[in-house]
Enzyme design. Sequence first.
Site, PDB file in Angstrom:
ATOM      1  N   HIS A   1       0.843  -1.204   0.000  1.00 46.91           N
ATOM      2  CA  HIS A   1       0.000   0.000   0.000  1.00 46.91           C
ATOM      3  C   HIS A   1       0.875   1.250   0.000  1.00 46.91           C
TER       4      HIS A   1
ATOM      5  N   ASP B   1       6.277  21.098 -27.014  1.00 50.38           N
ATOM      6  CA  ASP B   1       6.303  19.755 -26.430  1.00 50.38           C
ATOM      7  C   ASP B   1       7.340  19.768 -25.320  1.00 50.38           C
TER       8      ASP B   1
ATOM      9  N   TRP C   1       7.027   0.327   3.886  1.00 54.12           N
ATOM     10  CA  TRP C   1       7.557   1.006   2.691  1.00 54.12           C
ATOM     11  C   TRP C   1       8.907   1.624   2.970  1.00 54.12           C
TER      12      TRP C   1
ATOM     13  N   SER D   1      13.387   5.956 -14.134  1.00 57.82           N
ATOM     14  CA  SER D   1      12.264   6.654 -14.757  1.00 57.82           C
ATOM     15  C   SER D   1      12.085   8.048 -14.165  1.00 57.82           C
ATOM     16  N   SER D   2      12.094   8.137 -12.833  1.00 61.85           N
ATOM     17  CA  SER D   2      11.862   9.438 -12.198  1.00 61.85           C
ATOM     18  C   SER D   2      12.966  10.424 -12.535  1.00 61.85           C
TER      19      SER D   2
ATOM     20  N   HIS E   1      12.814  12.262   3.146  1.00 62.39           N
ATOM     21  CA  HIS E   1      12.141  13.504   3.463  1.00 62.39           C
ATOM     22  C   HIS E   1      11.954  14.406   2.250  1.00 62.39           C
TER      23      HIS E   1
ATOM     24  N   GLU F   1      11.509  13.391  -0.551  1.00 61.10           N
ATOM     25  CA  GLU F   1      10.431  12.686  -1.250  1.00 61.10           C
ATOM     26  C   GLU F   1       9.057  13.187  -0.804  1.00 61.10           C
TER      27      GLU F   1
ATOM     28  N   TYR G   1       8.226  16.059   0.122  1.00 58.50           N
ATOM     29  CA  TYR G   1       7.937  17.348  -0.513  1.00 58.50           C
ATOM     30  C   TYR G   1       7.755  17.202  -2.015  1.00 58.50           C
TER      31      TYR G   1
ATOM     32  N   SER H   1      -2.145  27.143  -6.153  1.00 61.48           N
ATOM     33  CA  SER H   1      -1.827  28.520  -6.516  1.00 61.48           C
ATOM     34  C   SER H   1      -2.344  28.897  -7.900  1.00 61.48           C
TER      35      SER H   1
ATOM     36  N   HIS I   1      14.301  13.727  11.639  1.00 58.37           N
ATOM     37  CA  HIS I   1      13.090  13.740  12.470  1.00 58.37           C
ATOM     38  C   HIS I   1      12.315  12.432  12.391  1.00 58.37           C
ATOM     39  N   HIS I   2      12.714  11.561  11.467  1.00 51.00           N
ATOM     40  CA  HIS I   2      12.090  10.231  11.445  1.00 51.00           C
ATOM     41  C   HIS I   2      12.803   9.277  12.390  1.00 51.00           C
TER      42      HIS I   2
ATOM     43  N   THR J   1       6.118  27.298   4.793  1.00 53.01           N
ATOM     44  CA  THR J   1       4.839  26.697   4.465  1.00 53.01           C
ATOM     45  C   THR J   1       3.703  27.608   4.910  1.00 53.01           C
TER      46      THR J   1
ATOM     47  N   LYS K   1       2.955  30.266   2.472  1.00 51.59           N
ATOM     48  CA  LYS K   1       2.119  29.822   1.360  1.00 51.59           C
ATOM     49  C   LYS K   1       0.647  29.834   1.763  1.00 51.59           C
TER      50      LYS K   1
ATOM     51  N   ARG L   1       1.610   1.655  14.963  1.00 53.99           N
ATOM     52  CA  ARG L   1       1.234   1.419  13.578  1.00 53.99           C
ATOM     53  C   ARG L   1       1.739   0.054  13.133  1.00 53.99           C
TER      54      ARG L   1
HETATM   55  C1  HEA Z   1      -0.423   9.009  -1.208  1.00 54.56           C
HETATM   56  C2  HEA Z   1      -0.337   8.150  -0.366  1.00 54.56           C
HETATM   57  C3  HEA Z   1      -1.431   7.417   0.335  1.00 54.56           C
HETATM   58  C4  HEA Z   1      -2.790   7.356   0.106  1.00 54.56           C
HETATM   59  C5  HEA Z   1      -3.591   8.046  -0.943  1.00 54.56           C
HETATM   60  C6  HEA Z   1      -3.321   6.483   1.105  1.00 54.56           C
HETATM   61  C7  HEA Z   1      -4.666   6.148   1.191  1.00 54.56           C
HETATM   62  C8  HEA Z   1      -5.206   5.365   2.207  1.00 54.56           C
HETATM   63  N1  HEA Z   1      -4.524   4.816   3.262  1.00 54.56           N
HETATM   64 FE1  HEA Z   1      -2.506   4.833   3.516  1.00 54.56          FE
HETATM   65  N2  HEA Z   1      -0.496   4.868   3.813  1.00 54.56           N
HETATM   66  C9  HEA Z   1       0.418   5.526   3.037  1.00 54.56           C
HETATM   67  C10 HEA Z   1       0.141   6.361   1.966  1.00 54.56           C
HETATM   68  C11 HEA Z   1      -1.148   6.574   1.461  1.00 54.56           C
HETATM   69  N3  HEA Z   1      -2.309   6.016   1.914  1.00 54.56           N
HETATM   70  C12 HEA Z   1       1.747   5.255   3.497  1.00 54.56           C
HETATM   71  C13 HEA Z   1       3.039   5.787   2.892  1.00 54.56           C
HETATM   72  C14 HEA Z   1       1.612   4.400   4.599  1.00 54.56           C
HETATM   73  C15 HEA Z   1       2.715   3.800   5.453  1.00 54.56           C
HETATM   74  C16 HEA Z   1       2.989   2.399   5.020  1.00 54.56           C
HETATM   75  C17 HEA Z   1       3.905   1.713   5.946  1.00 54.56           C
HETATM   76  O1  HEA Z   1       3.672   1.723   7.157  1.00 54.56           O
HETATM   77  O2  HEA Z   1       4.892   1.147   5.463  1.00 54.56           O
HETATM   78  C18 HEA Z   1       0.180   4.196   4.778  1.00 54.56           C
HETATM   79  C19 HEA Z   1      -0.364   3.428   5.799  1.00 54.56           C
HETATM   80  C20 HEA Z   1      -1.715   3.300   6.027  1.00 54.56           C
HETATM   81  C21 HEA Z   1      -2.270   2.738   7.206  1.00 54.56           C
HETATM   82  C22 HEA Z   1      -1.500   2.225   8.401  1.00 54.56           C
HETATM   83  C23 HEA Z   1      -1.313   0.777   8.362  1.00 54.56           C
HETATM   84  C24 HEA Z   1      -0.548   0.317   9.545  1.00 54.56           C
HETATM   85  O3  HEA Z   1       0.366   1.013   9.983  1.00 54.56           O
HETATM   86  O4  HEA Z   1      -0.869  -0.758  10.054  1.00 54.56           O
HETATM   87  C25 HEA Z   1      -3.642   2.791   7.083  1.00 54.56           C
HETATM   88  C26 HEA Z   1      -4.608   2.304   8.088  1.00 54.56           C
HETATM   89  O5  HEA Z   1      -5.716   2.520   8.021  1.00 54.56           O
HETATM   90  C27 HEA Z   1      -3.922   3.373   5.787  1.00 54.56           C
HETATM   91  C28 HEA Z   1      -5.182   3.570   5.253  1.00 54.56           C
HETATM   92  C29 HEA Z   1      -5.437   4.204   4.049  1.00 54.56           C
HETATM   93  C30 HEA Z   1      -6.772   4.328   3.478  1.00 54.56           C
HETATM   94  C31 HEA Z   1      -8.013   3.769   4.053  1.00 54.56           C
HETATM   95  C32 HEA Z   1      -6.601   5.048   2.306  1.00 54.56           C
HETATM   96  C33 HEA Z   1      -7.703   5.431   1.377  1.00 54.56           C
HETATM   97  O6  HEA Z   1      -7.646   6.785   1.144  1.00 54.56           O
HETATM   98  C34 HEA Z   1      -7.682   4.680   0.103  1.00 54.56           C
HETATM   99  C35 HEA Z   1      -8.823   5.139  -0.761  1.00 54.56           C
HETATM  100  C36 HEA Z   1      -8.814   4.467  -2.075  1.00 54.56           C
HETATM  101  C37 HEA Z   1      -9.541   3.390  -2.370  1.00 54.56           C
HETATM  102  C38 HEA Z   1     -10.387   2.762  -1.372  1.00 54.56           C
HETATM  103  C39 HEA Z   1      -9.429   2.760  -3.724  1.00 54.56           C
HETATM  104  C40 HEA Z   1     -10.575   3.004  -4.612  1.00 54.56           C
HETATM  105  C41 HEA Z   1     -11.598   1.984  -4.843  1.00 54.56           C
HETATM  106  C42 HEA Z   1     -11.534   0.657  -5.011  1.00 54.56           C
HETATM  107  C43 HEA Z   1     -10.339  -0.172  -4.718  1.00 54.56           C
HETATM  108  C44 HEA Z   1     -12.682  -0.068  -5.534  1.00 54.56           C
HETATM  109  C45 HEA Z   1     -13.260  -1.053  -4.595  1.00 54.56           C
HETATM  110  C46 HEA Z   1     -13.786  -0.472  -3.351  1.00 54.56           C
HETATM  111  C47 HEA Z   1     -15.067  -0.243  -3.051  1.00 54.56           C
HETATM  112  C48 HEA Z   1     -16.158  -0.320  -4.036  1.00 54.56           C
HETATM  113  C49 HEA Z   1     -15.432   0.143  -1.647  1.00 54.56           C
HETATM  114  N4  HEA Z   1      -2.732   3.683   5.178  1.00 54.56           N
HETATM  115  C1  HEA Z   2       3.219  15.127   1.447  1.00 51.82           C
HETATM  116  C2  HEA Z   2       3.830  14.602   2.394  1.00 51.82           C
HETATM  117  C3  HEA Z   2       4.287  15.220   3.670  1.00 51.82           C
HETATM  118  C4  HEA Z   2       4.400  16.547   4.040  1.00 51.82           C
HETATM  119  C5  HEA Z   2       4.121  17.771   3.230  1.00 51.82           C
HETATM  120  C6  HEA Z   2       4.888  16.535   5.387  1.00 51.82           C
HETATM  121  C7  HEA Z   2       5.147  17.697   6.108  1.00 51.82           C
HETATM  122  C8  HEA Z   2       5.728  17.714   7.361  1.00 51.82           C
HETATM  123  N1  HEA Z   2       6.041  16.620   8.131  1.00 51.82           N
HETATM  124 FE1  HEA Z   2       5.693  14.674   7.647  1.00 51.82          FE
HETATM  125  N2  HEA Z   2       5.602  12.744   7.076  1.00 51.82           N
HETATM  126  C9  HEA Z   2       5.148  12.283   5.872  1.00 51.82           C
HETATM  127  C10 HEA Z   2       4.699  13.034   4.813  1.00 51.82           C
HETATM  128  C11 HEA Z   2       4.689  14.428   4.806  1.00 51.82           C
HETATM  129  N3  HEA Z   2       5.040  15.243   5.842  1.00 51.82           N
HETATM  130  C12 HEA Z   2       5.176  10.860   5.835  1.00 51.82           C
HETATM  131  C13 HEA Z   2       4.759   9.976   4.671  1.00 51.82           C
HETATM  132  C14 HEA Z   2       5.675  10.447   7.075  1.00 51.82           C
HETATM  133  C15 HEA Z   2       5.848   9.033   7.621  1.00 51.82           C
HETATM  134  C16 HEA Z   2       6.918   8.235   7.038  1.00 51.82           C
HETATM  135  C17 HEA Z   2       6.892   6.864   7.648  1.00 51.82           C
HETATM  136  O1  HEA Z   2       7.488   6.679   8.717  1.00 51.82           O
HETATM  137  O2  HEA Z   2       6.269   5.961   7.055  1.00 51.82           O
HETATM  138  C18 HEA Z   2       5.939  11.666   7.815  1.00 51.82           C
HETATM  139  C19 HEA Z   2       6.472  11.670   9.098  1.00 51.82           C
HETATM  140  C20 HEA Z   2       6.861  12.815   9.754  1.00 51.82           C
HETATM  141  C21 HEA Z   2       7.628  12.818  10.963  1.00 51.82           C
HETATM  142  C22 HEA Z   2       8.176  11.585  11.697  1.00 51.82           C
HETATM  143  C23 HEA Z   2       7.207  11.076  12.668  1.00 51.82           C
HETATM  144  C24 HEA Z   2       7.652   9.825  13.292  1.00 51.82           C
HETATM  145  O3  HEA Z   2       7.806   8.822  12.608  1.00 51.82           O
HETATM  146  O4  HEA Z   2       7.852   9.853  14.507  1.00 51.82           O
HETATM  147  C25 HEA Z   2       7.804  14.139  11.326  1.00 51.82           C
HETATM  148  C26 HEA Z   2       8.552  14.589  12.519  1.00 51.82           C
HETATM  149  O5  HEA Z   2       9.029  15.636  12.592  1.00 51.82           O
HETATM  150  C27 HEA Z   2       7.153  14.931  10.305  1.00 51.82           C
HETATM  151  C28 HEA Z   2       7.128  16.328  10.293  1.00 51.82           C
HETATM  152  C29 HEA Z   2       6.611  17.089   9.256  1.00 51.82           C
HETATM  153  C30 HEA Z   2       6.652  18.548   9.249  1.00 51.82           C
HETATM  154  C31 HEA Z   2       7.163  19.444  10.324  1.00 51.82           C
HETATM  155  C32 HEA Z   2       6.093  18.932   8.054  1.00 51.82           C
HETATM  156  C33 HEA Z   2       5.946  20.349   7.572  1.00 51.82           C
HETATM  157  O6  HEA Z   2       6.354  20.472   6.234  1.00 51.82           O
HETATM  158  C34 HEA Z   2       4.538  20.854   7.720  1.00 51.82           C
HETATM  159  C35 HEA Z   2       4.482  22.351   7.583  1.00 51.82           C
HETATM  160  C36 HEA Z   2       3.082  22.903   7.541  1.00 51.82           C
HETATM  161  C37 HEA Z   2       2.444  23.537   8.536  1.00 51.82           C
HETATM  162  C38 HEA Z   2       3.045  23.705   9.884  1.00 51.82           C
HETATM  163  C39 HEA Z   2       1.050  24.037   8.363  1.00 51.82           C
HETATM  164  C40 HEA Z   2       0.887  25.415   7.761  1.00 51.82           C
HETATM  165  C41 HEA Z   2       1.614  26.459   8.460  1.00 51.82           C
HETATM  166  C42 HEA Z   2       1.052  27.549   9.029  1.00 51.82           C
HETATM  167  C43 HEA Z   2      -0.402  27.832   8.977  1.00 51.82           C
HETATM  168  C44 HEA Z   2       1.996  28.514   9.611  1.00 51.82           C
HETATM  169  C45 HEA Z   2       1.943  28.801  11.046  1.00 51.82           C
HETATM  170  C46 HEA Z   2       2.018  27.630  11.899  1.00 51.82           C
HETATM  171  C47 HEA Z   2       2.684  27.538  13.053  1.00 51.82           C
HETATM  172  C48 HEA Z   2       3.925  28.243  13.358  1.00 51.82           C
HETATM  173  C49 HEA Z   2       2.151  26.640  14.118  1.00 51.82           C
HETATM  174  N4  HEA Z   2       6.589  14.114   9.378  1.00 51.82           N
HETATM  175 CU   LIG Z   3      10.133  13.866   6.982  1.00 50.29          CU
END
Ligand code: HEA
Ligand code: HEA
Ligand SMILES: [Cu+2]
Lengths: 377, 303, 526
Positions: free
Chosen positions: C77, C106, C142, C170-171, C254, C256, C258, C269, C303-304, C329, C332, C451
């Site tokens: 997933h 293009d 993942w 590819s990327s 990280h 990634e 962004y 925007s 921070h991870h 952020t 923005k 989790r």
């Molecule tokens: C862009 C990234 C993205 C998106 C879109 C989603 C979407 C969703 N995620 Fe995902 N998620 C991650 C990125 C994302 N996730 C990542 C990176 C992790 C961490 C993995 C890890 O721990 O290694 C994670 C982990 C994660 C967990 C934690 C699992 C765990 O730690 O045990 C859960 C738990 O509920 C969850 C739930 C969901 C759900 C319910 C959606 C839903 O929004 C999904 C909605 C989409 C659909 C449902 C598909 C559409 C329809 C069909 C398939 C047709 C059939 C269905 C019907 C007719 C009902 N996700």
């Molecule tokens: C699109 C993806 C995305 C984005 C944009 C971010 C944005 C941020 N993430 Fe997130 N992050 C993930 C995807 C993302 N993260 C994923 C996938 C993981 C889990 C990976 C894994 O373990 O599987 C993760 C995990 C993760 C962790 C690790 C948690 C843990 O495992 O213990 C932390 C810890 O610092 C963190 C911090 C942040 C911060 C500070 C931002 C900042 O960029 C957010 C900044 C934005 C705001 C703060 C809001 C707007 C701001 C204002 C309105 C201004 C004023 C506000 C104040 C001063 C309060 N993220």
């Molecule tokens: Cu991060």
Amino acid sequence: MKYAFSCSGRGRLAFLLFFLASGAFAQGWDMRPGVTEISQDLRALHHMSLWICIIVGAIVFGAMFYTIIAHRRSKNPVPATWHHSTKVEIIWTIIPTLIVIGMVIPATKTLIEIEDNSDADLTILVTGSQWKWHYQYLEAGFGFFSNLSTPTEQINNIEPKGEHYLLEVDNPLVIPANLKVRFLTSSDDVIHSWWVPDFAVKQDALPGFINEAWARVPVPGTYRGQCTELCGMNHAYMPVVVDVIPEDEFQEWIDDQRIALEAQGEAAIAARSRDWSMEELMPIGEDVYLSNCATCHQPDGSGQGITYPAMTGSAIVNGPIEAHISTVLNGVAGTEMQAWGPQLSDLEIAAVITYERNSLGNETGEVIQPLTIFNSR
Amino acid sequence: MSQESLHAGDGPPDYYVPHSSAWPIIGSTALFVTAFGAGHFIQQSTDKVPTATGSYGLWIFLIGLAAVAYMMYGWFAQVVKESIQGLVSAKLDRSFRQSMFWFIVSEIMFFAAFFGALFHARVITVPWLAGASDNLQTHLLLWPDFADTWPLFLTPGGGLTQAMAAWGLPFINTVILVTSSITVTLAHWALKKNNRGALKAWLGFTVLLGAVFLVLQVVEYYEAYHALNLTMASGIYGSTFFMLTGFHGLHVTLGTIMLAVMLIRSMRGHFTPDDHFAFEAASWYWHFVDVVWLFLFTFVYWF
Amino acid sequence: MIAHADNIPSGRHPLVKFILRWLLTTNHKEIGTLYLSFSFLLFFIGGAFALTFRAELAQPGLQFMGADFYNQMVTLHGLVMVFGAVMPAFVGLANYMIPLQIGASDMALPRLNNFSFWIMPFAFGLLLSSLFMPGGAPDFGWTLYAPLSTTYGPPSTDFLILGGQLMGISSILGAINIIVTIFNLRAPGMTLMKMPMFVWTWLITAFLLIMAMPVLAGVVTMMLTDRHFGTSFFEASGGGDPLIFQHVFWFFGHPEVYIMILPGFGIASQIIPTFARKPLFGYASMVYATAAIAGLSFVVWGHHMFATGMPLATELWFMYATMLIAVPTGVKVFNWVATMWDGSMTFETPMLFALGFVVMFTIGGFSGLMLAVAPVDFQYHDTFFVVAHIHYVLYPGAIFATMAAVYYWIPKWTGNMYDERLGKIHFWTAVVALNLTFFPMHFVGLGGMPRRIADYALPFTGLNTFATAGAFLLGVTQVLFLYIIIKTVRGGPKATDQVWEGAEGLEWTLPSPLPLHTFETPPKVD
Ligand code: HEA
Ligand code: HEA
Ligand SMILES: [Cu+2]
Ligand code: CUA
């Protein structure tokens, strides 16, 4: 509830409905306060950052809501044309910077406290392995394993689940109240993480390295946590249970443990000084098998795919006895088959090997004696 | 617009957009075959994967590699043809240049990953295992006999190895690569002055230096395996040593092939003093390989 | 003048021609379409995995699957959603829109573009085929943490690694193409500081890709050699360290995250000014803020890893640097609100999704900021609080942004208007469903649920049942989205060239639907 109202903004109605509904499920809505000073500090920090987010959110979403309502086309048919203001932009760069600095100062203080592992009264080496914990009392010089004690019937929904489902073990860690206990975490195989939420101690256990953490627990009681680093199949089944007992009872407990250990030693001597019959060994072996081996090799010995070999018909189980004993005693390096020698007694290992060789579809007719195991160690 | 009408136009088009091409899909299929074969090959050649039997993986992998080579040849040949037809405008030329630049940036980051591992191991991991600062317990309880040295002669697990001395072959190789960077620049100058003889001579010399470097590298590996007990499996020192020098060697090989192709093309009269992007790309690549080597020499061999 | 050369042989069977057209195309619109369709397919696959394991989480105990299969589902997933759904969706939008927005005919290197795309199906073929291999699919999350993925990983891990490397190629090639297109093919007069925000954010994203993806390729290569060639990068007994894996992985990881949000910022925007009928507020500071986020993203990876036992000073650095990201952020977010202020707003579906994006991404950003407070992260780390964070930034973040973009530009692509009523229904059900799904995760996380567990303690039951119900509802809304797209592609009210009254930019000067080739003579921008 407060979180709900201020952080919602758009879609407020949806949020409201959702909160009313989920209110019915509410058990613990907030970070657990825990019992240590640190855990309470952390909760305070959590509340501080939560409130900052709520307030900033309320302002941002409030402004957004206002403009959505006040500046929709039917209310404001002619849009303004301005598109920047250096002054405003500088202000809203500086204010969040100040907020962040304000958050960081108390956080730094607490972090420094957390990382101060010096002057511990007692040191415990916590070693994770798939999927159990081993606790070694370094000063007292003894240790034991701590396994999940929830029966598989509960996990498989055959029996009703108990109150502490998945959060119960056979041998909990026992520590004294009020003393500074240092935990050294390490691992025998993959990364685990030892977490007791109520102590605010979460420390990764890395194979080959030792990390440190500490807790001073003022309130005696039983505290429960879990392994929090994905460590393979049974990651969900690796609980942490800590019994905190009053300081003065702790020495007594240590002495009891020593006595029990001695008794165990005597029992082992007794066990290997006589011959055991198949009838005696089989039920013991079955118990040991079901509680230790069945998670991987399955209760019926059928194994799981290619990762966990079947016991039924296995070449090792039906082959020379030495290889079988050494597999169980020393494990297979680099696989999840770990060394059982340190955890199980001679009798238990003899029994489980006898059981494997004469059950689960195997029939070698051999009976293995505890003495043989003792000599192979 | 058809191919014919392209020739009818006068001067290169502002930008040439091929409407369709088979080379990319051949290329992606070839990459897939290579990866598929590599996976099976790797699994079949270790005992870690009991289900993987046979030896077809190697053949699929080799077929894939051959297909990749074929794709590169065909694709580049087509681009060369287009260039000769005058389809490459100044703008397209700029696109090629910039792409090559960013490609090299990405290659640098690839090496950065391994250098990162090396630095982490040297600065943090090995001292930690040996009980530095407040990590005494790791030393006492887990690795009581382990001492912090670099190169890591004795691993915590007890593996023994010797270090590769910097001032023998590696130093000679440094001299060779630096010289080759100079000769390729001389070739470039010659090309710009339209001195074809010097171009071919310097370029040929560069290719030769590249080849000598590779031969010496093989000698060095032989010595490492047979005299020093320095292998991929001799702990983090051997791991970083072979991964860094190995990937570098791979890049030298590619660079040498690129330069050799440029040599052949020069002999066939390709390139003009102001239009020779392919040559420049190859020489940039060569300089990049050279600079990486200087880092390697410094951090892998010397310090 | 632009020259095209057409090599598709004529006089073949129509089906053969159809297949050849898509296999051989070098047209940015067709390749964009391929990317978008591919990503949509993988979004469904990743979502189906999510529904599978969410079903298991509906109740404590093991109902439908073994714990190991649960881990496989979670891993796939995460991988499929991140690399298969979000990234290709953004690359597809870049392909489609960047040439139109900068007045190019293009992409700079059209054949390379085709190559970048067609590697993806193969890469994911390799990855997904692991489900059918003996030993099952990768089951270590993942994040691929060693040594669980190296010493203890199933055989299919090798195919994950190789597929990952293909995907990396590819990327990187795709990113190079995008950067070069933006630097080199802008219409006369289109200076950098006149570029639409979507183009700007993609320029910076492409830079992040070029810097980050090779590092991922490097770390999976180390996994491969640790697994099979005796190296000990991640083995203490050889002097290596599992933390080397984590550092190198998160140095990629990280940036990634962004990569998965910056193009979304660009989309918001574009859309908000259109429907506010007012120019984007603070264009220059938007650009600088994006660049600042990208720059900071390379120094915050730790921070991870707060709970891994890093030295105090390192932890402090990563905490400070991470929290600083809130500042750009914030700029923005505030600029978006200021753009709306005193505008003349209407709320068509793209605008709804863009606003939903701003609000819910901000909620996700807030939880990110809370996670960044290092001492408290000891309590949040590896609990469902983190899962809540990632889904707020990714689902209403990345996915909503993509959906907003699709609604915004699909009239231009197809020449047909989508069904506005269905679009609104889609938006509101999605908002409700995703908050039902993901909001409770904050609470179970705070309550102490780790989790990646297949089975959980009894106190977490209620909220989990709730989240599962939400997830299935969310699944239904995706089916609705699919239906809306198909309906729009097949017909509907004709769109005008301008489509949106308030829209500005070169793409709106072109006819709807777009002809295959556009801007063959570059437009003049003043
Ligand atoms: C862009 C990234 C993205 C998106 C879109 C989603 C979407 C969703 N995620 Fe995902 N998620 C991650 C990125 C994302 N996730 C990542 C990176 C992790 C961490 C993995 C890890 O721990 O290694 C994670 C982990 C994660 C967990 C934690 C699992 C765990 O730690 O045990 C859960 C738990 O509920 C969850 C739930 C969901 C759900 C319910 C959606 C839903 O929004 C999904 C909605 C989409 C659909 C449902 C598909 C559409 C329809 C069909 C398939 C047709 C059939 C269905 C019907 C007719 C009902 N996700
Ligand atoms: C699109 C993806 C995305 C984005 C944009 C971010 C944005 C941020 N993430 Fe997130 N992050 C993930 C995807 C993302 N993260 C994923 C996938 C993981 C889990 C990976 C894994 O373990 O599987 C993760 C995990 C993760 C962790 C690790 C948690 C843990 O495992 O213990 C932390 C810890 O610092 C963190 C911090 C942040 C911060 C500070 C931002 C900042 O960029 C957010 C900044 C934005 C705001 C703060 C809001 C707007 C701001 C204002 C309105 C201004 C004023 C506000 C104040 C001063 C309060 N993220
Ligand atoms: Cu991060
Ligand atoms: Cu041990 Cu998870």
